[in-house]
Design a protein around this motif. Structure first.
Motif: not given
Length: 380
Positions: A167, A160, A163
């Motif tokens: 982003g 996570r 990610l």
């Protein structure tokens, strides 16, 4: 002349009514029964109490054939207040303790015995003698010796954390890319070869991404675009520094924590505990591959020999192990969970329960209980 004596013996007895004879016999029987009951009660009050227990440090510790530990010292103090001697019966696990009490082989049992609704239906329990719960024990010390750097790095790439950073990078790229596209497309020698949004914006995004990650391979021509480029290069330096710090921190945490850090990580893992403990029901609920052991020492050995991934057991016992025999080979992870109380177990309807509860309250009021607790667990 001698007078004849009246014949009163056999005749008088023969003349007594049957109800009088029955009443006299009943009185004799009642006196005999009362004597037997009194004698039995006196014997019961002075007989040794058969106390079942199990070796589970620090609750019960065995050294050179002598028992000690929190539970033993607590019961010895209770026995002194009851003026009763104790005969200990050492058994391997909780199931055996409960069987001994239920079958009459023991008058009571004391160790790390949790009070549960299921057990309450079959036995009587004293007031709680301690509040505790379950905890998790894994191999290794403060740094996880089982960590695989390559595996942890691959896990980080699909984590996570990555990610989130991707982003953030995408959002950051879009802003300078649009500014660069709007300014450079009007310049005759600008780095944007077309005035159209597509594919012009892709050229601008490629420039912004390259500048963010490394450095610009092309410098814009318009003065306003150059100001944006300088600011964007500075932003890229800060972004890479923060990302590197986050990457280092994540890898360090992975190595320190390991794959099991709490109850949520037990799913699908091979987890050991003792037979008949409350941990068995919990491990079944979380779908762990449970392995039961008869003795606590066998449980710890299975962990060190890598027969199980982790151990779930009573928190005081695990804490004692990590500060004594397992200090350099095992560590506790996560907080105490599945809170439960320990108690002394009796057969249903046992008169000892009330006496023991009164003695236990007396020990608390006189701070004897607190002294015993601090001796084995330290000050709270």
């Amino acid at each position: 002349m001698t007078r004849p004596q009246p014949a009163t013996s056999s005749r008088a007895r023969a003349a007594r009514p049957p109800w009088a004879i029955a009443a006299e016999a009943a009185r004799g029987l009642a006196l005999a029964l009362l004597f037997c009951l009194t004698w039995s009660a006196a014997q019961a009050e002075t007989a040794k109490l058969r106390v079942a227990t199990r070796i589970v440090p620090p609750m019960v510790v065995e050294k050179n054939g002598t028992l000690s530990g929190f539970s033993i010292e607590l019961w010895n103090s209770i026995g002194q207040r009851l003026n009763r001697e104790t005969e200990y019966l050492v058994l391997p696990d909780v199931s055996e303790l409960l069987d001994a009490v239920g079958s009459g082989r023991a008058d009571l049992a004391i160790a790390a015995i949790s009070i549960t609704s299921e057990r309450e239906d079959k036995f009587d329990f004293s007031l709680p003698i301690m509040n505790s719960g379950l905890q998790i024990l894994v191999r290794g010390t403060a740094v996880n010796v089982e960590a695989n750097p390559l595996r942890e790095l691959m896990q980080l790439f699909v984590s996570r954390t990555l990610l989130v950073w991707l982003g953030i990078a995408l959002l950051l790229i879009l802003v300078p890319a649009h500014l660069m596209f709007l300014v450079e497309r009007t310049h005759h020698s600008g780095i944007i070869p077309t005035r159209k949004y597509f594919p012009g914006i892709f050229h601008a995004m490629f420039w912004a991404a390259g500048t963010l990650a490394t450095q610009a391979d092309q410098m814009p021509r318009h003065w306003m675009a150059r100001i944006v480029a300088v600011l964007w290069m500075f932003t890229g330096v800060v972004f890479v520094a923060f990302y590197t710090a986050q990457l280092t921190a994540s890898l360090t945490v992975q190595q320190i924590r390991g794959p099991i850090n709490g109850p949520q990580d037990l799913v699908g893992k091979t987890v050991g505990t003792t037979r008949g403990s409350t941990a068995t029901a919990y491990l079944n609920e979380v779908s762990a591959h449970m392995v039961e052991f008869e003795k606590v020492d066998d449980l710890y050995n299975a962990l060190l020999k890598q027969q199980v991934d982790a151990v779930v057991f009573d928190a005081p016992a695990l804490l004692y192990y990590t500060t004594h025999d397992g200090q350099s080979s095992a560590r506790i992870v996560g907080e105490v969970f599945h809170r439960e109380d320990y108690g002394i177990v009796f057969p249903t309807g046992s008169p000892l329960r009330k006496q023991v509860n009164e003695a236990l309250l007396g020990l608390r009021e006189r701070d004897i209980y607190q002294r015993i607790y601090e001796e084995w667990f330290g000050k709270r």
